[in-house]
Enzyme design. Structure first.
Site, PDB file in Angstrom:
ATOM      1  N   LYS A 152       0.854  -1.191   0.000  1.00 52.04           N
ATOM      2  CA  LYS A 152       0.000   0.000   0.000  1.00 52.04           C
ATOM      3  C   LYS A 152       0.888   1.238   0.000  1.00 52.04           C
ATOM      4  O   LYS A 152       1.814   1.347   0.823  1.00 52.04           O
ATOM      5  CB  LYS A 152      -0.862  -0.046   1.264  1.00 52.04           C
ATOM      6  CG  LYS A 152      -2.024   0.922   1.296  1.00 52.04           C
ATOM      7  CD  LYS A 152      -2.880   0.581   2.523  1.00 52.04           C
ATOM      8  CE  LYS A 152      -3.918   1.598   2.818  1.00 52.04           C
ATOM      9  NZ  LYS A 152      -4.584   1.322   4.102  1.00 52.04           N
TER      10      LYS A 152
HETATM   11  O1  G3P Z   1      -8.457   2.617   5.103  1.00 53.89           O
HETATM   12  C1  G3P Z   1      -8.324   3.966   5.430  1.00 53.89           C
HETATM   13  C2  G3P Z   1      -8.707   4.237   6.830  1.00 53.89           C
HETATM   14  O2  G3P Z   1      -7.880   3.581   7.729  1.00 53.89           O
HETATM   15  C3  G3P Z   1      -8.878   5.671   7.191  1.00 53.89           C
HETATM   16  O3  G3P Z   1     -10.031   5.681   7.900  1.00 53.89           O
HETATM   17  O4  G3P Z   1     -11.648   6.403   9.540  1.00 53.89           O
HETATM   18  O5  G3P Z   1      -9.295   7.260   9.659  1.00 53.89           O
HETATM   19  O6  G3P Z   1     -10.851   8.036   7.864  1.00 53.89           O
HETATM   20  P1  G3P Z   1     -10.467   6.925   8.790  1.00 53.89           P
END
Ligand code: G3P
Length: 183
Positions: free
Chosen positions: A83
């Protein structure tokens, strides 16, 4: 309609993987840090569980990310998806690893323009951040729809992995708009 889990907590993963409904895992440095564990140990445990697609995020400049990505692939084989961030360095890394037939997930995508660059760099997956887009008062699932339409129009093989999801309603919407995977 594949479902990935966005966590590095192996007890949560074990519980849900046992349902037979989980197709893969996405992690990032924050999630790994939250687990309090060595990332390699976490990935090995997930591989041993039989998880066939694990996004492992690399960090640093392009050369450092290429080195780390190749090392991860050498260690974990086909269950490893490297990634990378959607930055100039990340796209360079994507191009390079893809040439070696290593799967790459380009993350931190907030616009169709970024999705175009990720596809051109040969990404296996592009990860638009639906929840973060919504946090900024824009339509997150609509971003998925725009990218899916664009990819379909140009017969792009990169798959759309809807990320940063916050609720079941958005999950359903992302599938409705053509997401290949949700995490
Ligand atoms: O996969 C991306 C994720 O980890 C980010 O999520 O909830 O931090 O916006 P969030």
């Amino acid at each position: 309609m594949r479902i990935f889990l966005d966590t590095a907590d192996t007890s949560i993963i074990k519980k849900h993987f046992a349902t037979g409904l989980i197709d893969g895992i996405t992690t990032n440095p924050t999630l790994i840090k939250k687990s309090g564990r060595d990332p390699l140990e976490v990935y090995q445990e997930l591989k041993d569980l039989g998880i066939s697609d694990i996004s492992m995020e690399v960090v640093g400049d392009a050369d450092e990310m290429i080195k780390e990505g190749k090392g991860l692939y050498d260690t974990f084989g086909d269950c490893c998806t490297v990634k990378v961030p959607c930055t100039p360095d990340g796209l360079k890394v994507c191009r390079e690893l893809t040439r070696d037939l290593i799967k790459v997930n380009v993350t931190l995508v907030f616009s169709p323009s970024q999705a175009i660059l990720a596809a051109k760099a040969g990404a296996a997956y592009v990860s638009p951040f639906v929840g973060r887009v919504e946090d900024n008062s824009f339509d997150g699932p609509k971003l998925i729809q725009e990218i899916v339409n664009l990819y379909r129009e140009h017969m792009v093989r990169t798959e759309v992995l809807a990320a940063s999801l916050r609720d079941a309603h958005s999950v359903a919407k992302c599938y409705e708009y053509g997401a290949d995977i949700v995490t």
